[in-house]
Motif scaffolding. Structure first.
Motif, PDB file in Angstrom:
ATOM      1  N   ILE A 102       0.835  -1.203   0.000  1.00 55.52           N
ATOM      2  CA  ILE A 102       0.000   0.000   0.000  1.00 55.52           C
ATOM      3  C   ILE A 102       0.868   1.252   0.000  1.00 55.52           C
ATOM      4  N   ALA A 103       1.935   1.218   0.814  1.00 56.76           N
ATOM      5  CA  ALA A 103       2.800   2.392   0.917  1.00 56.76           C
ATOM      6  C   ALA A 103       3.472   2.711  -0.415  1.00 56.76           C
ATOM      7  N   PHE A 104       3.800   1.689  -1.192  1.00 52.79           N
ATOM      8  CA  PHE A 104       4.480   1.909  -2.461  1.00 52.79           C
ATOM      9  C   PHE A 104       3.599   2.629  -3.486  1.00 52.79           C
ATOM     10  N   ARG A 105       2.303   2.655  -3.265  1.00 52.41           N
ATOM     11  CA  ARG A 105       1.426   3.390  -4.178  1.00 52.41           C
ATOM     12  C   ARG A 105       1.635   4.892  -4.050  1.00 52.41           C
ATOM     13  N   ASP A 106       2.048   5.329  -2.843  1.00 49.77           N
ATOM     14  CA  ASP A 106       2.253   6.755  -2.594  1.00 49.77           C
ATOM     15  C   ASP A 106       3.728   7.113  -2.461  1.00 49.77           C
ATOM     16  N   PHE A 107       4.542   6.106  -2.159  1.00 49.80           N
ATOM     17  CA  PHE A 107       5.962   6.346  -1.952  1.00 49.80           C
ATOM     18  C   PHE A 107       6.661   6.508  -3.295  1.00 49.80           C
ATOM     19  N   SER A 108       7.395   7.602  -3.479  1.00 51.70           N
ATOM     20  CA  SER A 108       8.102   7.860  -4.728  1.00 51.70           C
ATOM     21  C   SER A 108       9.307   6.932  -4.825  1.00 51.70           C
ATOM     22  N   ILE A 109       9.234   5.977  -5.747  1.00 50.33           N
ATOM     23  CA  ILE A 109      10.262   4.943  -5.864  1.00 50.33           C
ATOM     24  C   ILE A 109      11.080   5.172  -7.124  1.00 50.33           C
ATOM     25  N   GLY A 110      12.381   4.956  -7.023  1.00 47.53           N
ATOM     26  CA  GLY A 110      13.261   5.135  -8.165  1.00 47.53           C
ATOM     27  C   GLY A 110      13.828   3.815  -8.646  1.00 47.53           C
ATOM     28  N   SER A 111      14.903   3.894  -9.416  1.00 47.19           N
ATOM     29  CA  SER A 111      15.537   2.706  -9.969  1.00 47.19           C
ATOM     30  C   SER A 111      16.556   2.155  -8.970  1.00 47.19           C
ATOM     31  N   PHE A 112      16.973   0.914  -9.233  1.00 43.37           N
ATOM     32  CA  PHE A 112      17.988   0.285  -8.393  1.00 43.37           C
ATOM     33  C   PHE A 112      18.628  -0.851  -9.180  1.00 43.37           C
ATOM     34  N   LEU A 113      19.925  -0.747  -9.385  1.00 44.06           N
ATOM     35  CA  LEU A 113      20.670  -1.749 -10.148  1.00 44.06           C
ATOM     36  C   LEU A 113      20.019  -1.967 -11.515  1.00 44.06           C
ATOM     37  N   TRP A 114      19.586  -3.209 -11.812  1.00 43.90           N
ATOM     38  CA  TRP A 114      19.010  -3.500 -13.126  1.00 43.90           C
ATOM     39  C   TRP A 114      17.524  -3.166 -13.210  1.00 43.90           C
ATOM     40  N   ILE A 115      16.928  -2.703 -12.115  1.00 45.36           N
ATOM     41  CA  ILE A 115      15.484  -2.475 -12.049  1.00 45.36           C
ATOM     42  C   ILE A 115      15.195  -0.999 -12.304  1.00 45.36           C
ATOM     43  N   PRO A 116      14.470  -0.673 -13.376  1.00 47.25           N
ATOM     44  CA  PRO A 116      14.208   0.737 -13.685  1.00 47.25           C
ATOM     45  C   PRO A 116      13.246   1.401 -12.708  1.00 47.25           C
ATOM     46  N   ASP A 117      12.334   0.636 -12.123  1.00 48.61           N
ATOM     47  CA  ASP A 117      11.339   1.208 -11.216  1.00 48.61           C
ATOM     48  C   ASP A 117      10.975   0.160 -10.169  1.00 48.61           C
ATOM     49  N   LEU A 118      11.342   0.414  -8.918  1.00 41.18           N
ATOM     50  CA  LEU A 118      11.049  -0.532  -7.838  1.00 41.18           C
ATOM     51  C   LEU A 118       9.565  -0.614  -7.512  1.00 41.18           C
ATOM     52  N   GLY A 119       8.782   0.319  -8.036  1.00 44.05           N
ATOM     53  CA  GLY A 119       7.345   0.290  -7.824  1.00 44.05           C
ATOM     54  C   GLY A 119       6.624  -0.631  -8.791  1.00 44.05           C
ATOM     55  N   LYS A 120       7.368  -1.197  -9.753  1.00 43.94           N
ATOM     56  CA  LYS A 120       6.798  -2.122 -10.728  1.00 43.94           C
ATOM     57  C   LYS A 120       7.509  -3.463 -10.643  1.00 43.94           C
ATOM     58  N   PRO A 121       6.947  -4.532 -11.221  1.00 41.98           N
ATOM     59  CA  PRO A 121       7.597  -5.847 -11.165  1.00 41.98           C
ATOM     60  C   PRO A 121       8.980  -5.840 -11.800  1.00 41.98           C
ATOM     61  N   ASP A 122       9.848  -6.693 -11.292  1.00 42.80           N
ATOM     62  CA  ASP A 122      11.192  -6.854 -11.840  1.00 42.80           C
ATOM     63  C   ASP A 122      11.094  -7.331 -13.292  1.00 42.80           C
ATOM     64  N   PRO A 123      11.568  -6.560 -14.274  1.00 47.01           N
ATOM     65  CA  PRO A 123      11.417  -6.953 -15.679  1.00 47.01           C
ATOM     66  C   PRO A 123      12.234  -8.182 -16.060  1.00 47.01           C
ATOM     67  N   TRP A 124      13.263  -8.496 -15.271  1.00 48.49           N
ATOM     68  CA  TRP A 124      14.110  -9.657 -15.569  1.00 48.49           C
ATOM     69  C   TRP A 124      13.784 -10.845 -14.656  1.00 48.49           C
ATOM     70  N   PHE A 125      12.826 -10.677 -13.753  1.00 55.05           N
ATOM     71  CA  PHE A 125      12.357 -11.755 -12.863  1.00 55.05           C
ATOM     72  C   PHE A 125      13.468 -12.345 -11.987  1.00 55.05           C
ATOM     73  N   VAL A 126      14.509 -11.552 -11.741  1.00 56.56           N
ATOM     74  CA  VAL A 126      15.592 -12.026 -10.878  1.00 56.56           C
ATOM     75  C   VAL A 126      15.148 -12.054  -9.423  1.00 56.56           C
ATOM     76  N   LEU A 127      14.520 -10.979  -8.972  1.00 54.89           N
ATOM     77  CA  LEU A 127      14.093 -10.906  -7.581  1.00 54.89           C
ATOM     78  C   LEU A 127      13.020 -11.944  -7.226  1.00 54.89           C
ATOM     79  N   PRO A 128      12.035 -12.204  -8.095  1.00 52.60           N
ATOM     80  CA  PRO A 128      11.071 -13.266  -7.754  1.00 52.60           C
ATOM     81  C   PRO A 128      11.737 -14.625  -7.541  1.00 52.60           C
ATOM     82  N   VAL A 129      12.702 -14.956  -8.405  1.00 49.93           N
ATOM     83  CA  VAL A 129      13.407 -16.231  -8.244  1.00 49.93           C
ATOM     84  C   VAL A 129      14.214 -16.227  -6.946  1.00 49.93           C
ATOM     85  N   LEU A 130      14.895 -15.121  -6.675  1.00 48.10           N
ATOM     86  CA  LEU A 130      15.661 -15.020  -5.439  1.00 48.10           C
ATOM     87  C   LEU A 130      14.750 -15.090  -4.217  1.00 48.10           C
TER      88      LEU A 130
END
Length: 219
Positions: free
Chosen positions: A110-138
């Protein structure tokens, strides 16, 4: 949404903002926030770990009971439960630290809907699903090893959880914000390291009255 729940979400958002002001990175802020949460939960985790260590120490007695009542499973289960009660053992202790984090995960969602989230490493937007699916597997892999390291003995019902829980977390992390998956992976890594260190400590001795009390209760 109730006022109490909104207060909890606001507290989560404040924690994220505080950690981001300290790190200057959205991803690092989630990692720092996760570590702080795990430190707060440390007393509970320590208590649950000691309970699991007592279960391991009682395993020879459990096996003796199972052998003695091999033709009467109900009687064997009653005797084992009595033994565990006398020694303050909770067979579900290994899963409890995982389960109590679900409200935190939902509050983060819920907080991520209002929290301004940026990029991190290979992930362009932490507020959206990992585009490379690395984090779900991890998330799934680290959940499995976290549960495995916390289980001193594996009961039949725990084997099911050992497969079901990582599969569920992988499925959820596949479509949820990458920030949630990052939280869960960090939390799991913290737990694994913590468990390895705690396993090096000697297990607490079973209560002296455990065996005697068991004999009185089932004889």
């Amino acid at each position: 949404m109730s006022q109490l729940w909104q207060w909890f979400v606001d507290l989560i958002e404040a924690g994220l903002e505080l950690s981001r002001s300290a790190t200057g990175s959205a991803g690092l802020s989630i990692i720092l926030f996760t570590v702080l949460v795990r430190l707060v939960l440390l007393p509970l985790t320590f208590s649950q770990t000691r309970s699991m260590q007592r279960m391991q120490a009682l395993q020879p007695e459990v096996e003796r009971i199972q052998k003695k009542y091999k033709n009467n499973p109900q009687k064997a289960n009653e005797a084992i439960m009595q033994l565990w009660r006398e020694n303050n053992v909770n067979p579900a202790a290994g899963c409890l630290p995982l389960l109590i984090q679900f409200p935190i995960l939902y509050a983060l969602f819920i907080a991520f809907r209002d929290f301004s989230i940026g990029s991190f490493l290979w992930i362009p937007d932490l507020g959206k699903p990992d585009p490379w699916f690395v984090l779900p597997v991890l998330a799934g892999v680290t959940t499995y090893f976290q549960m495995k390291t916390s289980m001193t003995t594996v009961q039949p019902q725990q084997r099911t959880m050992l497969v079901l829980m990582p599969a569920m977390l992988t499925f959820f992390a596949w479509s949820f914000p990458a920030g949630l998956a990052l939280y869960w992976v960090t939390s799991n890594i913290f737990s694994i390291v913590q468990q390895v260190l705690m396993n090096r400590r000697p297990a607490p001795a079973p209560a002296g009255k455990g065996k005697a009390g068991h004999e009185r209760g089932v004889s």
